[in-house]
Design an enzyme around this catalytic site. Structure first.
Site: not given
Ligand code: AMP
Length: 281
Positions: A33-34, A36-37, A147, A185, A187
């Site tokens: 998690l970062h 954004g999450h 997101g 991200s 990644r």
């Molecule tokens: P993930 O763990 O990459 O599957 O992301 C989980 C949720 O966090 C998804 O709804 C993503 O769109 C959201 N998310 C990931 N990166 C960001 C970001 N930089 N800003 C906003 N939401 C994000």
């Protein structure tokens, strides 16, 4: 804050909250998690009495040659971030808890999931819809948070909820970026120092496209050509796609009109990154 890998534990907890008349928000994630999450979790905490974060690297949304085995994981750091953000429960299952050996039911979507990322990742959204549908049934949240970073995913989830009459409000949240513009991200951790610099072409192209549209440009080819040529100047970058589509239907647009999603996927070395902007015109 509690953490569990057991579906039954989540059900028990949520039932107890329901008995107390509390509302429940869900933030589905793949962990590592970062900020954004965190922004999604904080929004969920602000809008619900209790918040569940799912932290699960979902194997069925990865293609055979993708990065499932190397996808970054750090549950201890995730726990700290969730705690800080005010989450109440982390659901962190093993793959075996989610998928029985003879698992055989999938949620498949046409059209919305076929363009953009669906072209390069033909089974990706089937995996996303299936796991999100399962999470919705496990947690039964009032609201779920996604997101705009994954704009097509957001459109796909909204469509699934509408088509299958799921009684859940989907809340879209803005893209959180690093100070220099790169969209946050999990990644990004794959990038070498040189690639990290090169990755800035994505956000630069986003800002360029946004700027052109703000100045009144509406022709998709003109906007996309300018964005592509900026990206092509970076030797480490290889375009998967740069496209302009309707943000809800994901159908290609020749001219910007309505809620317009301009989205891209670009390889930086071997790492595939995505970015986008949405503008109402
Ligand atoms: P993930 O763990 O990459 O599957 O992301 C989980 C949720 O966090 C998804 O709804 C993503 O769109 C959201 N998310 C990931 N990166 C960001 C970001 N930089 N800003 C906003 N939401 C994000």
């Amino acid at each position: 804050m509690e953490i569990t890998g057991a579906i039954e534990e989540v059900r028990k907890q949520v039932k107890e909250w329901r008995r107390q008349g509390l509302s429940v928000g869900l933030v589905p994630t793949m962990g590592y998690l970062h900020e954004g999450h965190k922004s999604l979790i904080e929004r969920a905490v602000a809008e619900n009495d209790r918040v569940v974060v799912s932290d699960f690297v979902n194997p069925i949304q990865f293609g055979i040659n993708e990065d499932l085995a190397t996808y970054p994981r750090d549950i201890e750091a995730d726990k700290r971030l969730c705690e800080q953000a005010g989450a109440d429960l982390i659901f962190h299952p093993e793959a075996a808890e989610m998928y029985a050996p003879d698992f055989s039911t999938y949620v498949e979507m046409q059209k919305v999931s076929e363009g953009l990322c669906g072209k390069t990742r033909p089974t990706h959204f089937r995996g996303v819809c299936t796991v999100v549908c399962k999470l919705f049934h496990i947690v039964m949240p009032d609201r779920a948070y996604f997101g705009q970073k994954d704009a097509q995913q957001l459109a796909v989830i909204r469509r699934m909820v509408r088509d299958l009459d799921l009684d859940i409000q989907i809340v879209g949240c803005p893209i959180i970026r690093e100070e220099d513009g790169l969209a946050k991200s999990s990644r990004n951790t794959y990038l070498s120092r040189e690639e990290r610099k090169a990755a800035l072409v994505l956000s630069r192209a986003v800002f360029l496209g946004e700027d052109l549209m703000k100045k009144g440009e509406r022709d998709a080819d003109t906007i996309l050509a300018a964005m592509r040529s900026l990206i092509e100047q970076e030797p480490l970058a290889k375009i998967d796609y740069v496209e302009m589509v309707d943000a809800d239907s994901i159908e290609p647009l020749a001219r910007a009109r309505g809620r317009v999603l301009t989205a891209m996927a670009v390889y930086i070395g071997t790492t595939r990154l995505i970015d986008n902007f949405i503008m109402e015109v």
